[in-house]
Design an enzyme around this catalytic site. Structure first.
Site, PDB file in Angstrom:
ATOM      1  N   ARG A   1       0.879  -1.176   0.262  1.00 54.62           N
ATOM      2  CA  ARG A   1      -0.119   0.072   0.074  1.00 54.62           C
ATOM      3  C   ARG A   1       0.824   1.190   0.032  1.00 54.62           C
ATOM      4  O   ARG A   1       0.737   2.304  -0.771  1.00 54.62           O
ATOM      5  CB  ARG A   1      -0.909  -0.095   1.326  1.00 54.62           C
ATOM      6  CG  ARG A   1      -1.648   1.185   1.506  1.00 54.62           C
ATOM      7  CD  ARG A   1      -2.836   1.312   2.206  1.00 54.62           C
ATOM      8  NE  ARG A   1      -2.724   0.524   3.468  1.00 54.62           N
ATOM      9  CZ  ARG A   1      -1.998   0.764   4.316  1.00 54.62           C
ATOM     10  NH1 ARG A   1      -1.624   2.163   4.351  1.00 54.62           N
ATOM     11  NH2 ARG A   1      -1.960   0.318   5.506  1.00 54.62           N
TER      12      ARG A   1
ATOM     13  N   TYR B   1     -16.656  17.425 -15.890  1.00 53.96           N
ATOM     14  CA  TYR B   1     -16.947  16.030 -15.716  1.00 53.96           C
ATOM     15  C   TYR B   1     -17.978  16.068 -14.550  1.00 53.96           C
ATOM     16  O   TYR B   1     -17.678  16.344 -13.069  1.00 53.96           O
ATOM     17  CB  TYR B   1     -15.693  15.337 -15.386  1.00 53.96           C
ATOM     18  CG  TYR B   1     -15.795  13.888 -14.982  1.00 53.96           C
ATOM     19  CD1 TYR B   1     -16.420  13.036 -16.129  1.00 53.96           C
ATOM     20  CD2 TYR B   1     -15.762  13.151 -13.804  1.00 53.96           C
ATOM     21  CE1 TYR B   1     -16.754  11.591 -15.597  1.00 53.96           C
ATOM     22  CE2 TYR B   1     -16.263  12.056 -13.301  1.00 53.96           C
ATOM     23  CZ  TYR B   1     -16.681  11.285 -14.496  1.00 53.96           C
ATOM     24  OH  TYR B   1     -16.695   9.741 -14.047  1.00 53.96           O
TER      25      TYR B   1
ATOM     26  N   ASP C   1      -7.725  19.168 -14.586  1.00 53.49           N
ATOM     27  CA  ASP C   1      -8.108  17.895 -14.937  1.00 53.49           C
ATOM     28  C   ASP C   1      -7.734  17.808 -16.268  1.00 53.49           C
ATOM     29  O   ASP C   1      -8.267  18.181 -17.519  1.00 53.49           O
ATOM     30  CB  ASP C   1      -9.518  17.649 -14.701  1.00 53.49           C
ATOM     31  CG  ASP C   1      -9.887  16.387 -15.215  1.00 53.49           C
ATOM     32  OD1 ASP C   1      -9.356  15.723 -15.861  1.00 53.49           O
ATOM     33  OD2 ASP C   1     -11.034  15.912 -14.862  1.00 53.49           O
TER      34      ASP C   1
ATOM     35  N   LYS D   1      -8.584   6.975 -19.160  1.00 52.60           N
ATOM     36  CA  LYS D   1      -9.044   7.279 -20.536  1.00 52.60           C
ATOM     37  C   LYS D   1      -7.674   7.294 -21.540  1.00 52.60           C
ATOM     38  O   LYS D   1      -7.280   6.133 -21.836  1.00 52.60           O
ATOM     39  CB  LYS D   1      -9.463   8.627 -20.568  1.00 52.60           C
ATOM     40  CG  LYS D   1     -10.377   8.927 -19.461  1.00 52.60           C
ATOM     41  CD  LYS D   1     -11.858   8.156 -19.501  1.00 52.60           C
ATOM     42  CE  LYS D   1     -12.774   7.924 -18.211  1.00 52.60           C
ATOM     43  NZ  LYS D   1     -13.080   9.438 -17.736  1.00 52.60           N
TER      44      LYS D   1
HETATM   45  C1  PLP Z   1     -13.493   9.858 -16.571  1.00 51.74           C
HETATM   46  C2  PLP Z   1     -13.133  11.284 -15.868  1.00 51.74           C
HETATM   47  C3  PLP Z   1     -13.026  11.277 -14.835  1.00 51.74           C
HETATM   48  C4  PLP Z   1     -13.255  10.350 -13.615  1.00 51.74           C
HETATM   49  O1  PLP Z   1     -12.399   9.125 -13.820  1.00 51.74           O
HETATM   50  P1  PLP Z   1     -12.455   7.808 -13.368  1.00 51.74           P
HETATM   51  O2  PLP Z   1     -11.138   6.961 -13.765  1.00 51.74           O
HETATM   52  O3  PLP Z   1     -13.682   7.213 -14.125  1.00 51.74           O
HETATM   53  O4  PLP Z   1     -12.535   7.610 -11.920  1.00 51.74           O
HETATM   54  C5  PLP Z   1     -12.571  12.554 -14.170  1.00 51.74           C
HETATM   55  N1  PLP Z   1     -12.628  13.581 -15.252  1.00 51.74           N
HETATM   56  C6  PLP Z   1     -12.515  13.456 -16.582  1.00 51.74           C
HETATM   57  C7  PLP Z   1     -12.581  14.530 -17.595  1.00 51.74           C
HETATM   58  C8  PLP Z   1     -13.038  12.236 -17.117  1.00 51.74           C
HETATM   59  O5  PLP Z   1     -13.272  12.073 -18.393  1.00 51.74           O
END
Ligand code: PLP
Length: 379
Positions: A50, A102, A174, A199
């Site tokens: 961890r 998001y 982000d 992604k």
């Molecule tokens: C998918 C996404 C998230 C969340 O991420 P997870 O891996 O699903 O927890 C946050 N911000 C954006 C822009 C995303 O496309």
């Protein structure tokens, strides 16, 4: 080696952990690590998985290289990374969020963090003055998403970073949609980059993951808090997910230009189609954020497009169902093209237009993608 390596090479060669005889990193599943006779730990600082694991360490060094940062933390999901940032602010903190974002980021505060007196205001980030007016005495964070989800709004990252730093407020970007291939927020003055590595970094729709990356100039109190939240909060990715993601990054620089090239061609085609009301893609001159995008996006405009279909929600849902190459599923950033009716994916909290389809353009042959939209729209 004397000369510094280029990014493509570093993502393949740069981060392998030491003392190994195999070309590919082994996956270290052991949760615990041996001590030697003198009581010291035998492996490079690993005690318990961890706290640290060789596959995570290897991945984190690649993530830092990608975003030109000094430190990276890998999380079990993008949301776990976002949650870590919000928790690090402490109770009674106010956050400024963009009005297109998001949906999970906003709902995380509404449903969970609001109980700890973490509040937020929303404003239009395409109008910089609005952000300054929204700052309160307890504003601790400005959160940026550009291009934003799902409307692909472009915010001027460097200008917003300046406002944050002038007011001694943390800035976080982000960078999931742009990916470091197209935008490098740390170089634009942002304090921390957040990723859903589920992604583009993963790129194959088969790993859930998140990341935070920053430079050594970050407030040491915040940096230490984030490290604690990762290690003590414990929402860390498994060694296998770290290994898979590290493998995905080897081809990152090959995949990304193809996503952007296909998206540009498809967006240009969709803009001419009579069944389409509007195309949101920052690479198009018709996009209101095109000039800022040209300034802050390198190498292209990414692989995400949203369109408004002429007609109502039912017609948009129908178009999504008629596509054959585009898979009708949520998420984005994989090699395969996806189409998503955003309003029904987001559910009750959605503020998205009912006729909006979000398109994650994959790396298939773009002619097949165009033909697929032609047949679906004609029906
Ligand atoms: C998918 C996404 C998230 C969340 O991420 P997870 O891996 O699903 O927890 C946050 N911000 C954006 C822009 C995303 O496309």
């Amino acid at each position: 080696m004397s000369k510094p390596l280029f990014l493509e090479t570093q993502l393949i060669r740069g981060s392998q952990h030491g003392n190994q005889t195999s070309v590919v990193d082994p996956i270290t599943l052991s949760t615990t690590f041996l001590r030697g006779e003198d009581g010291h730990f035998v492996s490079d600082g690993d005690i318990y998985s961890r706290a640290s694991n060789p596959n995570r360490t290897s991945l984190e060094s690649k993530l830092a290289i990608l975003e030109k940062g000094d430190k990276a933390l890998a999380f079990a999901s993008g949301q776990a990374a976002t949650n870590a940032v919000f928790l690090a602010l402490g109770a009674n903190s106010h956050i400024i969020l963009p009005n297109d974002i998001y949906y999970g980021t906003r709902v995380l505060i509404d449903n969970v963090l609001a109980d700890f007196q973490i509040s937020y205001s929303i404003c239009d980030f395409t109008d910089i003055n609005q952000i300054e007016k929204t700052i309160q005495a307890n504003t601790k964070l400005i959160w940026i998403e550009s291009p934003s989800n799902p409307s692909l709004k472009i915010s001027d990252i460097a200008e917003i970073a300046k406002i944050a730093s002038k007011n001694k407020i943390l800035s976080v970007c982000d960078n999931t949609w742009a990916s470091p291939f197209f935008t490098q927020p740390l170089s634009l003055g942002i304090d921390i980059v957040m990723h859903s590595s589920t992604k583009y970094l993963g790129g194959h729709s088969d790993i859930l993951g998140g990341a935070l990356i920053w430079k050594n100039t970050l407030d040491t109190r915040i940096a230490a808090k984030l490290v604690d939240i990762q290690k003590l909060g414990g929402s860390v990715p498994s060694p296998f997910d770290c290994w898979l993601l590290s493998r995905s990054l080897s081809t990152f620089c090959l995949r990304m230009p193809q996503h952007a090239q296909n998206a540009m061609i498809l967006a240009t085609f969709l803009e001419t189609h009579t069944a389409i009301e509007k195309v949101y893609y920052p690479g198009l001159e018709s996009h209101p954020g095109h000039e800022i995008a040209k300034k802050q996006m390198l190498n292209g405009f990414g692989g995400m497009i949203s369109v408004l279909i002429k007609g109502d929600e039912q017609i948009a849902i129908k178009v999504a169902s008629k596509l054959q190459i585009f898979r009708n599923a949520t998420s984005l950033g994989g090699v395969e093209s996806l189409v998503d009716h955003r309003k029904t994916a987001e559910g009750e909290h959605s503020t998205t237009k009912p006729n909006l389809l979000r398109i994650s353009v994959g790396i298939e042959n773009v002619n097949d993608l165009i033909n697929d939209f032609k047949q679906a729209l004609d029906k």
